[in-house]
Every structure is written in C-alpha cells, then in structure tokens.
Design a protein around this motif. Structure first.
Motif, PDB file in Angstrom:
ATOM      1  N   VAL A  79      27.676  28.025  49.918  1.00  0.00           N
ATOM      2  CA  VAL A  79      27.904  28.670  48.623  1.00  0.00           C
ATOM      3  C   VAL A  79      29.405  28.856  48.380  1.00  0.00           C
ATOM      4  O   VAL A  79      29.916  28.594  47.283  1.00  0.00           O
ATOM      5  CB  VAL A  79      27.167  30.019  48.556  1.00  0.00           C
ATOM      6  CG1 VAL A  79      27.641  30.842  47.360  1.00  0.00           C
ATOM      7  CG2 VAL A  79      25.658  29.801  48.478  1.00  0.00           C
ATOM      8  N   LEU A  80      30.131  29.275  49.389  1.00  0.00           N
ATOM      9  CA  LEU A  80      31.571  29.492  49.235  1.00  0.00           C
ATOM     10  C   LEU A  80      32.345  28.181  49.269  1.00  0.00           C
ATOM     11  O   LEU A  80      33.348  28.022  48.558  1.00  0.00           O
ATOM     12  CB  LEU A  80      32.068  30.449  50.321  1.00  0.00           C
ATOM     13  CG  LEU A  80      31.572  31.895  50.153  1.00  0.00           C
ATOM     14  CD1 LEU A  80      31.974  32.753  51.354  1.00  0.00           C
ATOM     15  CD2 LEU A  80      32.101  32.516  48.863  1.00  0.00           C
ATOM     16  N   LYS A  81      31.916  27.230  50.080  1.00  0.00           N
ATOM     17  CA  LYS A  81      32.574  25.918  50.090  1.00  0.00           C
ATOM     18  C   LYS A  81      32.485  25.265  48.713  1.00  0.00           C
ATOM     19  O   LYS A  81      33.435  24.618  48.253  1.00  0.00           O
ATOM     20  CB  LYS A  81      31.928  25.009  51.143  1.00  0.00           C
ATOM     21  CG  LYS A  81      32.362  25.297  52.569  1.00  0.00           C
ATOM     22  CD  LYS A  81      31.579  24.480  53.567  1.00  0.00           C
ATOM     23  CE  LYS A  81      31.874  22.989  53.454  1.00  0.00           C
ATOM     24  NZ  LYS A  81      33.208  22.646  53.992  1.00  0.00           N
ATOM     25  N   ALA A  82      31.341  25.433  48.036  1.00  0.00           N
ATOM     26  CA  ALA A  82      31.176  24.850  46.707  1.00  0.00           C
ATOM     27  C   ALA A  82      32.134  25.458  45.687  1.00  0.00           C
ATOM     28  O   ALA A  82      32.386  24.864  44.636  1.00  0.00           O
ATOM     29  CB  ALA A  82      29.734  25.031  46.240  1.00  0.00           C
ATOM     30  N   GLN A  83      32.667  26.643  46.016  1.00  0.00           N
ATOM     31  CA  GLN A  83      33.607  27.312  45.112  1.00  0.00           C
ATOM     32  C   GLN A  83      35.049  27.197  45.605  1.00  0.00           C
ATOM     33  O   GLN A  83      35.934  27.942  45.176  1.00  0.00           O
ATOM     34  CB  GLN A  83      33.202  28.781  44.957  1.00  0.00           C
ATOM     35  CG  GLN A  83      31.825  28.932  44.316  1.00  0.00           C
ATOM     36  CD  GLN A  83      31.357  30.371  44.230  1.00  0.00           C
ATOM     37  OE1 GLN A  83      31.888  31.162  43.447  1.00  0.00           O
ATOM     38  NE2 GLN A  83      30.367  30.716  45.038  1.00  0.00           N
ATOM     39  N   THR A 129      29.827  41.842  44.662  1.00  0.00           N
ATOM     40  CA  THR A 129      31.027  42.686  44.628  1.00  0.00           C
ATOM     41  C   THR A 129      32.268  41.864  44.303  1.00  0.00           C
ATOM     42  O   THR A 129      33.155  42.312  43.558  1.00  0.00           O
ATOM     43  CB  THR A 129      31.212  43.393  45.985  1.00  0.00           C
ATOM     44  OG1 THR A 129      30.047  44.170  46.273  1.00  0.00           O
ATOM     45  CG2 THR A 129      32.427  44.295  45.975  1.00  0.00           C
ATOM     46  N   ALA A 130      32.332  40.644  44.837  1.00  0.00           N
ATOM     47  CA  ALA A 130      33.489  39.777  44.599  1.00  0.00           C
ATOM     48  C   ALA A 130      33.455  39.113  43.233  1.00  0.00           C
ATOM     49  O   ALA A 130      34.451  38.528  42.811  1.00  0.00           O
ATOM     50  CB  ALA A 130      33.549  38.705  45.692  1.00  0.00           C
ATOM     51  N   GLY A 131      32.315  39.197  42.542  1.00  0.00           N
ATOM     52  CA  GLY A 131      32.194  38.537  41.253  1.00  0.00           C
ATOM     53  C   GLY A 131      32.111  37.033  41.368  1.00  0.00           C
ATOM     54  O   GLY A 131      32.520  36.295  40.455  1.00  0.00           O
ATOM     55  N   LEU A 132      31.596  36.546  42.492  1.00  0.00           N
ATOM     56  CA  LEU A 132      31.488  35.104  42.727  1.00  0.00           C
ATOM     57  C   LEU A 132      30.098  34.600  42.391  1.00  0.00           C
ATOM     58  O   LEU A 132      29.131  35.368  42.329  1.00  0.00           O
ATOM     59  CB  LEU A 132      31.802  34.802  44.191  1.00  0.00           C
ATOM     60  CG  LEU A 132      33.238  35.062  44.643  1.00  0.00           C
ATOM     61  CD1 LEU A 132      33.341  34.951  46.154  1.00  0.00           C
ATOM     62  CD2 LEU A 132      34.201  34.089  43.973  1.00  0.00           C
TER      63      LEU A 132
END
Length: 668
Positions: free
Chosen positions: A380-384, A582-585
């Motif tokens: 999920v974070l790698k995609a962003q 919380t991070a708004g991601l």
C-alpha cells in the motif's frame, strides 16, 4: 526365605512406587497443584496393574495378554499425567474426551514400540525415555514462554536456538518430583518383566494391537480438536499438547481452506465496499505523505493493567506522558498471543488479518511457501511512492522473515548479521541501539524520499535471569522487594526502553519533515507465576480478567498536528488502517473496510472479541452471531490462505504487482 527374597526383589519396587505415588499426590493436592479427583484414576490404574500381576504367566493365552496390555495402558496414563504437570504445572483430572484420547495415544506409542522390539521391557524403557525427555523440554518451553510445545516449534527450531542460551535451566520441583515418579515406575515395570509370556509364535493379538494403533494414528486428521482448542487453549494447553498437536500436523498436510469459505463471497464484499472506497480516496488525495515509523517492541506490556501495585520509581514516565500530548493517539491494543510467537503480532499489524481465523500456527512459517507476492501495508505504501525498510537487530533465521519480507516487497532489510559493533543491553541488542539504526537511515535518506520503516526490537525478550552489558536493576515492587525477581528485572529493562523511546521521539520532534511513529508491544512477557497470583488472583478464573494479559500499550504520535485521542481500545490488526487514516494516506479497500468494521467490533483477537459496548464474546459465539465477523473470516482466508484465488486488487492500492504465477495464468 529364598521365596521371600525373590518376592521382594521382584515386587519391592512396586511397593516403593506405590508409596511414593501416594505421598506425591497428597503433596500436590495440598499445594493445589492437582485436584483431589485425580486420586480416583490413579487408584484405578494402579489397582488394574496389581490385579493383572495375579494372572499366571503360564495361564491361558488370552488372559496373559491382559498383563502386558494393562502394563502399557498404565504407562500411557502415567506419562499423560507426567507430561500434563510438566507442561503447565497444573492438572485437574480432565480425563474426559481429550484426556482419555491422550492416554490412548500414549499407550499406542508403547504398543508400537513393543511390536517393533518384541520386548515389553525395551518398549517400557524406550517409551518412558522418549516421554521423559519430551516432558522436560516441554516444561522449560512452558516456563519461558507460557505455552506448550507445538508442531510449529519443529519449523522454528533455529529461532529457538538463537535465544536458548539466555535462560536458566536449573531443575525445579516438577522436574525432580515428577522425574522421580516416572523413573520409579519405569524401573518397577521393567523388573516385573513380562517378556516371558509375550514371546513366541502365537503373536496374532500383538500384531492386531499394533495394526489398531496404526489405524488410530491414521484417524488423526479426522479428530475434531479445532473448536475445543480455540475455546480452551488459554487454560488447558496441557491437555492438548500430544494428540491435538499431532492432529493439527496431519490436518495441515491436507487442505488448508475451510469448507465454509467462499471466494465468491469475497467478491461480493469487495463490490459492496466500492462506493466507500471511492469516497475515502477523494478524502485522502491532499495528504501530506509523512514518513512512517512502525516499532513493534518485544514483550512490551503495561503490567499495571493486571492489577494495582506500586514501584519505587515510575517505570514508563515518557510513555505515560504521551497521554497528555496533543499530537498523539494513545491506548491499548489486544494481541492474539501471550509470552511468545512474536511473528503473529507482526503479521497482524502488517496485513490487518487476524490469526483468530488461522488458528494454532505461526503464519509466517506455514502460509508463505507458495506465495510469490503478498499485498500488505508494505505494498500500500510502495504504491504511494514510499521506500520500505525492515530493521530487526536479531538473527536472520527468525520466523522465516527474509522470505516473508521479500514476498511483501520490502526494499531494504537489516538483520543482526548485517550489523557491526552492536550494543547489547543485558542479553540482547538494546532498544537505544535499535532506534539509532532508524535515525541513521533517516540521516542518509534522499531529499524527496518518503520512508516507511518497520522496526522490531529485542531488548525485553524473555529469559529474565542474569545481568551484564550495562544492565542495572532500577525498579522494585514496593513492599515486595525481591519476591518477584523476573518481574523486577523486566520492569527495570522496560524503564530503560522508555528512556530510549523518549530520545527517539525527541529526535523526530525536531525533524524537519512530517513523521508519524506508531509504537506497540507484540505481547506481554511471561513472568513469575507468583507475581500473577499476587497481583490478580482472578487472572486464571475470570475471562475478562484473563484477557488483561493480552493488552499491550500503543501510541500513534506525529511531529505535526493530528487529532488527539486517549484511552483507545483496539486490537493489533486495526493499527495499520488507523495509521494510514491518521496520515491522510490512501488505503486499500480491505483496510477501509476494517476501519468501518472496527466501529462495531473494536477488538478482534484470537483470544476473543469485544463489541462496541465493551462486552466480551467468545470467538465461536461471535462468529455464530455476526455476519460482519464471518465476512472478515472469509477475507482473511482469501488474503492469506487461498493464495491461488486472492482478490489482490482488494488488498492493495493501484495495480497489484504481477507475479510469475499470474503471468503464466494470463498466457494460458
């Protein structure tokens, strides 16, 4: 005179064993280690053994078989009792269903040994030796982590070997008293003999018995231990250690996908959540993309949740101060484990699956062999656009992490073997050193690089004996100094962890990029039994009190403005969606779905669930009455177990990475 000597030579050990058994049972019952109801089964098996010796060895063949069968059944019962007490230090005459099955399986081992050696004496000696060693090993495993040996331990032997030298192996009363019990009866039965009436050509009954034992073990995959284990594993692991673990092993060798599961149901759930996903995406497009640091702190628990006690100094003053921080979310998360199996908490955090639906296993060891790419918080974070790194200052071999991290897609991994000049605190790399690796990575990152770091610490790992490497006992329990040495050692270590944590948060409070830290314990430590009995006598009897042993503190802190929340109650599987929110991601459909689910079921762990009114429910009861949790069960199985049919688009953001298997299927 000669007959008297011969009699005492043969039967003297029998009387000694009977007297010792009576004295030992009385002592164990007075100490409340066993229930007096166990006297009945012991009297029955001892009486049966004595009566069987009255049958002449030269008598009718059918009657002679009773002698050796009774001897081996007695061995089966004795070793069940021995291993039960050596496992958990308690035995409550549970010879119904599970207990009787375990006696039967123990006896079957002896019968097969008898068939293989053609000697009753050899079978008794070898069988008792095997169970004796297993009992001692199981006893130490129980002492060190609070659970019995399971089949997963065979797969994680290298992990255990890495920390085995950090424990105290001094024999205690269980090893001495129960070891002597097993030894006396083994010598007694050996001297009573029996080979003289078991050898010869007429062995059809012996062959039939061996065949029956083989068939008994062949039925193991069909033995229904699953629900019983889930409902009773907290209190009754000692009943389940043998037959149930063998059954679990056999069942794992077959289909791992439950009959009730439906891949089509997962597609329906995904379609129903599509609208909520679109709305959530619109709300997160303007996020600030902070760096994210996740710290899973080894054996980090707030022991004050168990009961009231005072210490000479505050144990975690910095952690406590975060409750007043305007940019922090603080509270307690429920873990699915206690005392060990760290990797399951790590799995729940990164994947948002619950091991409630994948019971009795270490998921990293058993469900990643055939997976090529696995979607989680990492994907999920790698995609962003995030660089993803895992830092664990301990042995690479632990819990199959290198393979799992590769399949999750971590860009960087750091283990103990990759490090030089490691700073230890007592037995393990210190938290201060572990956190310094995080700071070093940030000081060397690219200007526009966004980092996600998963850090698993080691400082507070079990083996709460010994000192050295800068350790100093700083914490004592007021009014009970020295009574609970493991607990005071642990609290002193935790106090040092709190100091290191304060340094880390202070560093990032002055860091010039938005950064979020999520911190949680993987499980509570397994400490002095006397401490638990003292701090809360109801921990072993009241389910709501016992659940306190699964609470670990957590916080989500940012070096910029976020909404403050205090006294949050959740479970580890919900933490990743909470961080992303919380991070708004952006988050996956799955993570968005679980945030909505948490409004109804804020706590879901393998030990039970809590609804939004704070009421506790057993796992079986909750699944029967909640379609929401049954959907969660289907999603977990689709995500991790049914890897061939995983709806990958539901579990990540953007297009899933194409696996070699996916590519082959597309070509076909």
């Amino acid at each position: 005179m000669i007959m008297a000597k011969s009699f005492w030579k043969k039967y003297g050990m029998l009387f000694i064993s009977l007297i010792y058994t009576a004295v030992l049972l009385n002592y164990l019952s007075v100490e409340r280690i066993i229930n007096t109801q166990i006297f009945g089964p012991f009297v029955f098996f001892c009486a049966a053994l004595i009566v069987s010796r009255l049958i002449p060895s030269t008598g009718t063949l059918g009657l002679r078989h009773i002698r050796w069968v009774t001897s081996l059944f007695f061995c089966g019962f004795l070793t069940h009792f021995y291993l039960s007490l050596m496992s958990s230090g308690a035995f409550y005459a549970r010879l119904k269903f599970i207990g009787l099955l375990n006696v039967l399986f123990h006896t079957a081992v002896y019968i097969l040994l008898y068939f293989g050696t053609d000697s009753l004496r050899k079978a008794i000696a070898i069988g008792s030796g095997i169970f004796g060693v297993l009992g001692i090993a199981n006893h130490y495993v129980w002492l060190f982590r609070g659970t019995a040996i399971s089949v997963e331990d065979l797969s994680s032997i290298r992990t255990a070997a890495g920390v085995a030298s950090n424990y105290d192996y001094t024999p205690d009363q269980y090893i001495i008293l129960l070891g002597l019990l097993l030894l006396l009866w083994t010598i007694t039965l050996y001297r009573l003999g029996g080979d003289e009436y078991t050898r010869g050509r007429r062995i059809k009954f012996k062959q039939a018995s061996a065949l029956a034992c083989v068939l008994l073990f062949g039925c193991l995959p069909f033995v229904g231990y699953g629900e019983y284990y889930q409902e009773n594993s907290n209190a009754f692991n000692y009943d389940l250690y043998f037959a149930s673990n063998l059954a679990t092993l056999c069942q794992k060798s077959g289909s791992q996908i439950p009959e009730y599961y439906s891949a089509k149901a997962v597609e329906t759930i995904a379609d129903q959540s599509a609208a909520a996903r679109a709305e959530q995406t619109e709300q997160t497009e303007a996020g600030v993309q902070p760096n994210i640091i996740a710290i899973m702190s080894e054996s980090y628990g707030d022991l004050r949740v168990l009961g009231d006690f005072e210490t000479n100094i505050p144990v975690t003053p910095f952690m406590d101060s975060l409750k007043e921080d305007e940019n922090a979310i603080t509270g307690y998360a429920y873990a699915s484990i206690f005392g060990s199996k760290t990797a399951n908490s790590e799995f729940e955090f990164l994947t948002s699956d619950s091991v409630l639906f994948i019971p009795n296993t270490i998921v990293y060891l058993h469900y990643f062999d055939d997976i090529t790419n696995y979607d989680s918080m990492v994907s999920v974070l790698k995609a962003q656009g995030y660089t993803t790194a895992a830092i664990h200052p301990w042995l690479r071999a632990g819990w199959n992490r290198p393979a799992v991290y590769s399949k999750m897609g971590f860009d960087e991994t750091t283990f103990l073997e990759d490090l030089d000049d490691v700073d230890y605190y007592r037995l393990y790399p210190s938290d201060e050193y572990s956190f310094s690796l995080i700071r070093d990575r940030f000081e060397n990152k690219e200007e526009d690089e966004k980092l996600f770091i998963m850090n698993i610490t080691m400082q507070n790992h079990s083996g709460y004996e010994g000192d050295g490497n800068g350790y100093e006992q700083t914490v004592s329990i007021t009014g009970h100094e020295g009574e609970f040495p493991k607990t005071e050692l642990y609290l002193s270590e935790q106090h040092e962890s709190d100091r290191a944590l304060e340094e880390l948060v202070t560093y990032f409070a002055n860091y010039d990029e938005p950064t979020i830290i999520v911190f949680f314990g993987d499980h509570q430590p397994n400490l002095d039994d006397t401490f638990y009995e003292w701090v809360n006598p109801n921990l072993s009897t009241d389910i709501n009190e016992r659940m306190k042993k699964y609470m670990v503190p957590f916080f989500i802190w940012a070096n910029y403005d976020i909404e403050q929340q205090t006294d949050v109650r959740t479970s580890i599987n919900y933490l990743a969606p909470m961080v992303l929110q919380t991070a708004g991601l952006q988050m996956s459909d799955y993570q968005s779905y679980l945030l909505e689910q948490s409004k109804t079921w804020p706590v879901v762990c393998a030990q039970g669930v809590y609804d939004n009114t704070g009421a506790y429910h057993t796992t079986t009861e909750a699944l029967q009455n909640s379609s929401v949790l049954r959907d969660y069960q289907d999603l977990t199985i689709n995500h991790t177990v049914d890897w061939e049919n995983t709806l990958r688009s539901f579990f990540t953001v953007g297009e899933p990475v194409t696996t070699s298997k996916d590519a082959s299927a597309a070509e076909e």
